[in-house]
Scaffold this active site. Structure first.
Site, PDB file in Angstrom:
ATOM      1  N   ASP A  78      85.901  63.787  82.538  1.00  0.00           N
ATOM      2  CA  ASP A  78      84.901  64.480  83.262  1.00  0.00           C
ATOM      3  C   ASP A  78      85.060  63.982  84.645  1.00  0.00           C
ATOM      4  O   ASP A  78      83.753  63.946  85.194  1.00  0.00           O
ATOM      5  CB  ASP A  78      83.425  64.281  82.541  1.00  0.00           C
ATOM      6  N   LYS A  92      76.888  64.022  78.944  1.00  0.00           N
ATOM      7  CA  LYS A  92      76.701  62.482  79.209  1.00  0.00           C
ATOM      8  C   LYS A  92      76.005  62.380  80.635  1.00  0.00           C
ATOM      9  O   LYS A  92      75.999  63.226  81.554  1.00  0.00           O
ATOM     10  CB  LYS A  92      78.266  62.082  79.370  1.00  0.00           C
ATOM     11  N   GLU A 122      75.592  51.853  82.032  1.00  0.00           N
ATOM     12  CA  GLU A 122      76.916  50.878  82.231  1.00  0.00           C
ATOM     13  C   GLU A 122      76.583  49.705  82.930  1.00  0.00           C
ATOM     14  O   GLU A 122      76.137  49.888  84.364  1.00  0.00           O
ATOM     15  CB  GLU A 122      78.218  51.762  82.915  1.00  0.00           C
ATOM     16  N   GLU A 150      74.235  56.514  78.295  1.00  0.00           N
ATOM     17  CA  GLU A 150      75.346  55.654  79.012  1.00  0.00           C
ATOM     18  C   GLU A 150      74.630  54.638  80.112  1.00  0.00           C
ATOM     19  O   GLU A 150      74.674  54.996  81.342  1.00  0.00           O
ATOM     20  CB  GLU A 150      76.518  56.334  79.769  1.00  0.00           C
ATOM     21  N   LYS A 153      76.590  54.957  74.792  1.00  0.00           N
ATOM     22  CA  LYS A 153      77.812  54.582  75.645  1.00  0.00           C
ATOM     23  C   LYS A 153      77.399  53.401  76.368  1.00  0.00           C
ATOM     24  O   LYS A 153      77.380  53.527  77.589  1.00  0.00           O
ATOM     25  CB  LYS A 153      78.385  56.022  76.361  1.00  0.00           C
ATOM     26  N   SER A 167      84.651  55.998  73.986  1.00  0.00           N
ATOM     27  CA  SER A 167      84.614  57.306  75.038  1.00  0.00           C
ATOM     28  C   SER A 167      85.311  56.811  76.204  1.00  0.00           C
ATOM     29  O   SER A 167      84.887  56.667  77.279  1.00  0.00           O
ATOM     30  CB  SER A 167      83.141  57.431  75.258  1.00  0.00           C
ATOM     31  N   TYR A 223      82.424  56.978  89.131  1.00  0.00           N
ATOM     32  CA  TYR A 223      82.712  57.804  88.353  1.00  0.00           C
ATOM     33  C   TYR A 223      83.015  59.386  89.031  1.00  0.00           C
ATOM     34  O   TYR A 223      82.017  59.783  89.530  1.00  0.00           O
ATOM     35  CB  TYR A 223      82.249  57.832  86.972  1.00  0.00           C
TER      36      TYR A 223
HETATM   37  P1  13P Z   1      86.018  54.681  81.818  1.00  0.00           P
HETATM   38  O1  13P Z   1      86.543  54.404  80.342  1.00  0.00           O
HETATM   39  O2  13P Z   1      86.881  54.995  82.554  1.00  0.00           O
HETATM   40  O3  13P Z   1      85.161  53.566  82.319  1.00  0.00           O
HETATM   41  O4  13P Z   1      85.232  56.270  82.033  1.00  0.00           O
HETATM   42  C1  13P Z   1      84.413  56.443  80.875  1.00  0.00           C
HETATM   43  C2  13P Z   1      83.301  57.093  81.333  1.00  0.00           C
HETATM   44  O5  13P Z   1      83.105  58.385  81.161  1.00  0.00           O
HETATM   45  C3  13P Z   1      82.412  56.611  82.582  1.00  0.00           C
HETATM   46  O6  13P Z   1      81.256  57.373  82.611  1.00  0.00           O
END
Ligand code: 13P
Length: 358
Positions: A29, A142, A187, A185, A227, A297, A358
């Site tokens: 994505d 997501k 992160e 997610e 995630k 993922s 991203y």
């Molecule tokens: P990466 O695995 O490259 O970190 O990307 C996963 C993702 O969907 C980040 O939002």
């Protein structure tokens, strides 16, 4: 009175299909800008036809369904077709792969957190967009929130943790009301000098805030996927950690925070190399005490070799698809703790990029 879940059974079924042991998610994505960076590395022009051809290669890989339970698409790809006229979504769903969609509009610096902190945008009109994606055949979504650890400035701030947790919960609730199982997610970037113990402490705080917000917003945990990042020392920490240490730190963090009601935890790769991402996942799945499916993922860690093998040439499609299957199979085995590494983890080049978008 608490809101009901009109799609309750379907959300639970979707999340549990995605969490099928032995399988995980391919994150394909990348926004138009991000795929452009990937294409630049292999000298491929970032135009609509090249993006379509590349995504066609991914979604038509024969046998992908043996290791991949879901694929996340960007809006453009969700509306696109493959050469025989079928939609990309049909290519996936006809083989039992759940189609997902990135619905966030990216992190932005729009609040008074610490310098460089962000909150993710995209809640406006999300109910309308989610309903449209459902009608197109998507069944999960997501949303990526981004936090960073900076010991000197005190990041992540309490405000950043709170704002991102609440935003993730609002997104998740809106998706569930419209039939999409949300990937939540949060992160935490690998940037920083912090050690593994600090990473555990911050990850526990962030994950706990996210779960609390999901409850406050009446999100059905059984119809939701988490995630997270793997818990690793900061990229600039002088003390490195072994795959076993990282697996233990990550599972410890998740055991402290994530209820067993949530069926599947699918890690992002976050700049880990392909081999690191597979080996760390494999080590986690050798540890006891995992009430959830512990899977992947991955974006970069599933696509690096694929992009290199393809390099923009139709002649290379079979080789690129073979590379995708190889990584998908390796990670599928890692979700079962059955991956045999060839021992290249330490030397393998990382895909880390500072302050990753991203
Ligand atoms: P990466 O695995 O490259 O970190 O990307 C996963 C993702 O969907 C980040 O939002």
């Amino acid at each position: 009175m608490a809101a009901t879940h009109p799609f309750r059974d379907e959300l639970i079924a979707t999340a549990s299909t995605i969490g099928t042991p032995g399988k995980g998610i391919l994150a394909a994505d990348e926004s138009t800008g991000t795929i452009g960076k990937r294409f630049a590395n292999i000298n491929v022009e970032n135009n609509a036809e090249n993006r379509r051809a590349y995504r066609e290669l991914l979604v038509t890989t024969e046998g992908l369904e043996e290791h991949i339970s879901g694929v996340i698409l960007f809006d453009e790809t969700a509306r696109d077709t493959v050469s025989d006229g079928r939609t990309m979504i049909e290519c996936l769903t006809s083989r039992g792969i759940v189609a997902g969609i990135k619905v966030d509009k990216g992190p932005r610096n729009v609040f008074s957190g610490i310098e460089g902190e962000t909150v993710t945008q995209g809640l406006d009109n999300l109910d309308v967009r989610a309903a449209e994606y459902y009608a197109m055949g998507c069944r999960f979504a997501k949303w990526r929130a981004v936090l960073k650890i900076d010991v000197a400035s005190g990041a992540p701030s309490a405000l950043a943790i709170h704002e991102n947790a609440v935003t993730l919960a609002r997104y998740a609730q809106i998706c569930q009301q419209n039939g999409l199982a949300p990937i939540v997610e949060p992160e935490i970037l690998m940037d920083g000098t912090h050690d593994l113990a600090t990473a555990v402490a911050v990850n526990v705080k962030v994950q706990a805030a996210v779960i609390e917000a999901l409850h406050e917003h009446n999100v059905l945990l059984e119809g939701c996927i988490l995630k997270p990042n793997m818990v690793v020392p900061g990229q600039d920490c002088p003390t490195r950690a072994s795959p076993q240490d990282i697996a233990k730190a990550t599972i410890t963090t998740l055991r402290r925070t994530i209820p067993p009601a949530l069926p599947s935890i699918n890690f992002l790769s976050g700049g880990l190399s392909e081999e690191q991402a597979t080996v760390y996942l494999n080590e986690m799945n050798k540890l006891p005490g995992r009430p959830w499916t512990v899977a992947f993922s991955y974006g970069r860690a599933l696509q690096k070799s694929v992009l290199e093998a393809w390099s923009g040439s139709a002649d290379n499609v079979p080789a690129a698809q073979a590379a995708l299957l190889e990584r998908a199979k390796a990670n599928g085995l890692a979700t079962l703790g059955q991956y045999e590494s060839d021992g290249t983890v330490a030397e393998d080049s990382s895909l880390f990029e500072s302050n990753y978008v991203y």
